[in-house]
Design an enzyme around this catalytic site. Structure first.
Site, mmCIF file in Angstrom:
data_model
loop_
_atom_site.group_PDB
_atom_site.id
_atom_site.type_symbol
_atom_site.label_atom_id
_atom_site.label_comp_id
_atom_site.label_asym_id
_atom_site.label_seq_id
_atom_site.Cartn_x
_atom_site.Cartn_y
_atom_site.Cartn_z
ATOM 1 N N ARG A 58 -8.532 81.698 -47.570
ATOM 2 C CA ARG A 58 -9.623 82.552 -47.103
ATOM 3 C C ARG A 58 -9.264 83.343 -45.849
ATOM 4 N NH1 ARG A 58 -11.561 78.769 -50.085
ATOM 5 N NH2 ARG A 58 -10.003 77.576 -48.986
ATOM 6 N N THR A 59 -8.694 82.661 -44.872
ATOM 7 C CA THR A 59 -8.469 83.341 -43.591
ATOM 8 C C THR A 59 -7.498 84.502 -43.794
ATOM 9 O OG1 THR A 59 -8.894 81.277 -42.437
ATOM 10 C CG2 THR A 59 -7.771 82.991 -41.181
ATOM 11 N N LYS A 87 15.986 79.416 -39.945
ATOM 12 C CA LYS A 87 17.299 79.360 -39.289
ATOM 13 C C LYS A 87 17.189 78.811 -37.880
ATOM 14 C CE LYS A 87 18.863 83.570 -41.670
ATOM 15 N NZ LYS A 87 19.216 84.971 -41.437
ATOM 16 N N ARG A 108 -1.364 81.820 -37.600
ATOM 17 C CA ARG A 108 -1.781 80.431 -37.864
ATOM 18 C C ARG A 108 -0.552 79.556 -37.725
ATOM 19 N NH1 ARG A 108 -5.437 78.198 -42.737
ATOM 20 N NH2 ARG A 108 -6.997 79.028 -41.303
ATOM 21 N N HIS A 136 -10.227 77.655 -33.872
ATOM 22 C CA HIS A 136 -10.235 78.583 -35.010
ATOM 23 C C HIS A 136 -11.373 79.572 -34.749
ATOM 24 C CE1 HIS A 136 -9.666 80.222 -38.892
ATOM 25 N NE2 HIS A 136 -9.707 79.132 -39.636
HETATM 26 C C1 NCD Z 1 -10.098 75.539 -42.284
HETATM 27 C C2 NCD Z 1 -8.846 75.472 -41.428
HETATM 28 O O1 NCD Z 1 -7.789 75.958 -41.815
HETATM 29 O O2 NCD Z 1 -8.993 74.964 -40.326
HETATM 30 N N1 NCD Z 1 -9.963 76.430 -43.346
HETATM 31 C C3 NCD Z 1 -10.321 77.735 -43.146
HETATM 32 O O3 NCD Z 1 -9.732 78.439 -42.353
HETATM 33 N N2 NCD Z 1 -11.384 78.196 -43.828
HETATM 34 C C4 NCD Z 1 -10.616 74.220 -42.706
HETATM 35 C C5 NCD Z 1 -9.721 73.251 -43.417
HETATM 36 O O4 NCD Z 1 -8.553 73.516 -43.685
HETATM 37 O O5 NCD Z 1 -10.226 72.173 -43.726
#
Ligand code: NCD
Length: 310
Positions: A58-59, A87, A108, A136
């Protein structure tokens, strides 16, 4: 001077309530473009680098959709395999390169603090798309948007945060933001996965009503919003410890018999077994709408940090 232009989005704790409200208002305006009902070229010629060192559906895709709906472009990687990180290249070196290829960086990473480190090495805005069990912030903004749109207000809503409050970065971010809005919070977790004490202390200082319990059944009646989370398997040092708590909670139809009629159930997704799919068809289920709301919210943020008003 535009206070948003060039701003890093690293932690929700860097946001005031007024900051959050301006993102929510901008997201509301962006909605027709997010839905594809209107078009925009506001980010024409801009390039976003998506650096994903951890899995994401999703992100990453909602950032891509947001960028492309506004006429911008996306480069990047969805996992470190196939990059020079394999590497042994450091994050700092990777960031120094990537900033020269793009106008904004979305990162991320499994390590807490990675986004802040990246921001130290980049003159372009860095957006934290999740740093380990840390923060987040863009998920929090989409969560707040979902509550605000769904309930008309955030203030005064009783919100139960359920599940892995120890390792879950979404709840670490969201709890602080909800406190800014004066929403009473109920923390529901197994004893092993309670909210870290420094976050609880920070929440107490805000003076909001705060409760904690291990029993989901106890809170279903009082809650306006149940924010359910996945147990973060990948963050457990010991797999046996995970299997002991993996099935701690399940939201299903019998549990919801006691709930308020307009209870909203949210989840950042992905879910594993913590929400029975039978709940999806009820009016309580807000999680797919919540996932969509990532698009208008990220559109608003991208326009703001790139200094373009849609
Ligand atoms: C979350 C995350 O990556 O922290 N997912 C997201 O970004 N929607 C929640 C999760 O992974 O449980």
């Amino acid at each position: 001077m535009d206070p948003w232009k060039g701003r890093d989005i690293l932690s929700i704790r860097d946001f005031s309530r007024a900051d959050i409200e301006s993102v929510l208002e901008a997201a509301r305006k962006a909605m027709p473009i997010a839905q594809g009902a209107k078009t925009s070229r506001s980010l024409d010629g801009k390039v976003l680098s998506a650096m994903f060192f951890e899995p994401s559906t999703r992100t990453r895709l909602s950032f891509e959709s947001a960028m492309q709906r506004l006429g911008g472009r996306v480069i990047g990687f969805a996992s470190p395999e196939g990059t020079s990180i394999q590497k042994g290249e450091t994050l700092a070196d990777t960031v120094r390169m990537v900033e020269s290829y793009s106008d904004v960086i979305v990162l991320r990473h499994p390590q807490e603090g990675a986004a802040r480190l990246a921001a130290d090495f980049s003159s372009r805005p860095v957006i934290n798309a999740g740093d380990g069990a840390g923060q987040h912030p863009t998920q929090t903004l989409q969560d707040l948007y979902t509550i605000w749109e769904g309930r008309g207000a955030i203030e005064g809503q009783t919100i139960a945060l359920v599940g892995d409050l120890k390792y879950g970065r979404t709840v670490h971010s969201l709890a602080f933001a909800l406190a800014l809005f004066g929403a009473p919070l109920i923390l529901v977790s197994p004893p092993e996965l309670e909210m870290p004490w420094e976050i609880v202390e920070g929440l107490k200082e805000t003076g909001i009503p705060l409760q904690a319990t291990h029993r989901l059944e106890d809170v279903v009646r009082a809650a306006d919003v149940l924010y359910v989370t996945r147990i973060q398997k990948e963050r457990f040092p010991d797999p046996q410890e995970y299997s002991r708590v993996a099935d701690s909670y399940r939201v299903d139809l019998p549990l919801l018999r006691e709930a308020k009629k307009d209870l909203m159930i949210m989840h950042p997704l992905p879910r594993v077994a913590e929400i029975d799919p039978a709940v999806d068809a009820t009016s309580h289920a807000a999680y797919f709408r919540q996932a969509f709301n990532g698009v208008p919210v990220r559109m608003a943020l991208l326009e703001m940090v790139l200094g373009v008003r849609g």
